[in-house]
Design an enzyme around this catalytic site. Structure first.
Site, PDB file in Angstrom:
ATOM      1  N   GLU A  35       0.895  -1.148   0.000  1.00 37.78           N
ATOM      2  CA  GLU A  35       0.000   0.000   0.000  1.00 37.78           C
ATOM      3  C   GLU A  35       0.944   1.210   0.000  1.00 37.78           C
ATOM      4  OE1 GLU A  35      -3.562   1.010   3.000  1.00 37.78           O
ATOM      5  OE2 GLU A  35      -2.738  -1.001   3.139  1.00 37.78           O
TER       6      GLU A  35
ATOM      7  N   ARG B 284       4.294 -12.359  10.332  1.00 36.83           N
ATOM      8  CA  ARG B 284       5.054 -11.168   9.969  1.00 36.83           C
ATOM      9  C   ARG B 284       6.322 -11.086  10.813  1.00 36.83           C
ATOM     10  NH1 ARG B 284       2.993  -5.858  10.019  1.00 36.83           N
ATOM     11  NH2 ARG B 284       1.333  -6.621   8.724  1.00 36.83           N
TER      12      ARG B 284
ATOM     13  N   LYS C 176       3.964   0.937   9.756  1.00 41.14           N
ATOM     14  CA  LYS C 176       4.185   2.160   8.980  1.00 41.14           C
ATOM     15  C   LYS C 176       3.605   3.371   9.697  1.00 41.14           C
ATOM     16  CE  LYS C 176       2.759   0.235   5.087  1.00 41.14           C
ATOM     17  NZ  LYS C 176       2.350   0.032   3.700  1.00 41.14           N
TER      18      LYS C 176
END
Ligand code: ATP
Ligand code: MG
Length: 561
Positions: free
Chosen positions: A39, A264, A274
């Protein structure tokens, strides 16, 4: 990059086992196609590097193809700057996606048609509840949701309202398109999730063409399907979304990729979201996304990490099905191993203390020849000048040495690397009591660093000749956070409360061996006893390199603990 070589060292894992199975059963006609779907709302971090190495590595290994697809469904948070940085970072890591660069926004038209298809099947409806009301109707894990009063609109009415949503007739937030699934489902993602929202905002690629935007969950699976992805590899938090993605694809009757979830990457002493990284940048806690303390790819690059070391790291940690925390020391080891072989050695004194050799001839200069890298003779040799006035590290002299201190002490003798034994004969201090210089004598019979009489010294110090050194700025880094898991917070506590205030130490006037006075930006060296350093590409000037410490020679942090 050399895929063959990576294949040989890649351990089999559960993802590759699944793919092997699909190849055997011919589920995707023998094809393997993966993608990396960022993204564009921030810079990539080391967690993304894991995902890139995995997705692109697998495609390469199976002779398949991989796509880069920007999941750009949110016009508010996305910027061209992020797209450019993401591409640069992936290229730097060593991957080339050729012309297979896609954008979810390229599929907005197709997604709209798919939505109409679901409306026509009676599987989607326009809902007039606002976001608060939708949340209230949603229920909880223990309580079923309530059906929207707009759930049973006719197909005609839904088609009409949805077209008018698209045409800009309604204000932001006044209506949504929702999937008609099951408000009592134990999986909250299945409780009539929103597919489209009204948002009168310009998109970086589609401009003002659209004022309704697809939700991530509506766009993601269909985008994979449109591209013909065979294996949609994603992180564990999407496991609960998989039934929804399956539902959409099956209702539409389109190509059905297999979704595989893996854990992850979390690294100790840093944050990986982020949102949090953006906060550090925006509020000035770091100098930018590429601050060498950041776990971003651009930060690691500026710190001096090599792409090879990051790819090795991704391989070494492997993939798992359970979330865990990886010790940042594993990453540091990877770059150490890589640079041990590649980085030329240099002597540099980071906190200089002047040493005068009383018995060394005034204007004499000798040169000692030494190998650039003991690990690799092909890197050749260099000559290191030696003269009467030298610098050593302040830490390498101690008037009141603790037990086991093998470096220089008053009256004591040490070896100067490659050169001579020297003995400290006098300590000079200023009025405040600070040591300003040492006087030593050298033993000419120890030239090259060994005594003919068999006399031993315990300490070997690095040094530079004062007349032949140049001054440089050196930056030493420590972990960005003091807590192993900065995300482990008490209620109301901010993750920034455990920022390490000593994570950057800037030293000016460091004395560096003249052999690298004109070091080019982005070159890497091992400073003897100090670690590996990188010539900062941004702040260095011709003839005035600035050095970033990539990593120390040993994992001192773990020892300190
Ligand atoms: P963040 O939580 O940092 O904002 P994200 O998941 O929102 O990350 P995306 O741009 O959506 O970021 O991520 C692109 C791809 O990278 C996704 O497939 C995602 O699963 C993967 N990814 C993101 N973070 C990690 C991580 N820490 N470890 C492994 N893969 C990750
Ligand atoms: Mg995401």
């Amino acid at each position: 990059m050399n895929i063959e070589k990576r294949e040989a060292v890649t351990p089999a894992d559960f993802i590759r086992e699944i793919i092997d199975g699909d190849l055997k059963s011919n589920r995707f006609q023998g094809k393997v196609m993966t993608r990396f779907p960022p993204e564009p709302n921030g810079y990539l971090h080391i967690g993304h590097a894991k995902s890139i190495c995995l997705n692109f590595g697998i495609a390469g290994q199976y002779g398949g193809v991989y796509n880069l697809r920007f999941d750009d469904t949110n016009p508010i948070k996305e910027e061209i700057e992020y797209i450019e940085s993401i591409k640069k970072d992936i290229r730097w890591l060593g991957f080339d996606w050729g012309d297979r660069e896609y954008y979810a926004s390229d599929y907005f038209g197709k997604l709209y048609d798919y939505a109409v298809q679901l409306i026509k099947k009676g599987k989607a409806y326009v809902c007039d509840l606002n976001s608060d009301q939708i949340r209230e109707h949603r229920g909880t894990l223990t309580q079923p949701g309530k059906e929207s009063p707009y759930r049973n609109r006719t197909v005609e009415e839904n088609l009409d309202l949805f077209a008018r949503m698209r045409d800009g007739e309604f204000p932001d937030g006044s209506r949504t398109l929702r999937a008609k699934i099951d408000m009592a489902s134990p999986n909250l993602n299945m409780r009539d999730p929103v597919m489209y929202r009204i948002l009168h905002a310009s998109h970086h690629r589609t401009g003002d063409e659209w004022c309704i935007y697809p939700m991530y969950d509506w766009a993601h699976g269909q985008s994979d399907s449109i591209e013909g992805i065979t294996h949609s590899i994603c992180t564990l938090e999407f496991e609960d979304h998989r039934p929804l993605y399956d539902w959409y694809i099956d209702e539409l009757g389109i190509h059905h990729p297999r979704q595989i979830e893996f854990a992850r990457l979390n690294l100790t002493y840093t944050v990986m979201s982020k949102r949090r990284l953006l906060e550090l940048v925006r509020d000035g806690f770091v100098s930018g996304w590429d601050d060498p303390r950041m776990p971003t790819i651009s930060g690691l690059r500026r710190r001096g990490y090599t792409p090879e070391s990051i790819r090795t790291f991704a391989e070494r940690i492997g993939v798992a099905k359970r979330d865990s925390m990886v010790d940042v020391a594993v990453l540091e080891d990877c770059v150490r191993e890589d640079l041990n072989i590649r980085a030329p050695r240099i002597m540099a004194v980071l906190r200089p203390l002047k040493v005068i050799l009383d018995n060394y001839p005034e204007s004499q200069v000798e040169e000692f020849e030494t190998v650039n890298n003991p690990e690799d003779p092909s890197m050749g040799t260099r000559r290191v000048p030696f003269s009467k006035v030298l610098y050593i590290e302040r830490e390498d002299f101690n008037e009141n040495p603790p037990k086991g201190y093998f470096r220089l002490v008053p009256g004591g003798e040490v070896r100067l690397k490659h050169a001579y034994f020297v003995r400290c004969v006098k300590v000079v201090k200023d009025v405040s009591g600070e040591i300003t210089e040492l006087h030593c004598t050298y033993d000419p019979a120890t030239r090259g660093g060994d005594a003919l009489d068999g006399r031993k010294v315990k300490g070997t110090l690095h040094w530079v000749s004062a007349a032949h050194a140049f001054d440089a700025e050196v930056r030493l880094y420590d972990h960005l956070f003091t807590k192993e898991d900065p995300g482990d917070l008490d209620e109301g506590e901010d993750f920034k409360s455990c920022l390490n205030t000593a994570s950057l130490e800037t030293r000016k006037g460091c004395k560096i061996e003249r052999n690298i006075a004109s070091a080019l930006p982005e070159s890497r060296y091992q400073f003897l006893r100090h670690g590996y350093f990188f010539v900062d590409p941004t702040d260095s000037r011709p003839g005035a390199p600035v050095f970033n410490r990539i990593v120390s020679l040993k994992d001192t942090w773990t020892k300190k603990k």
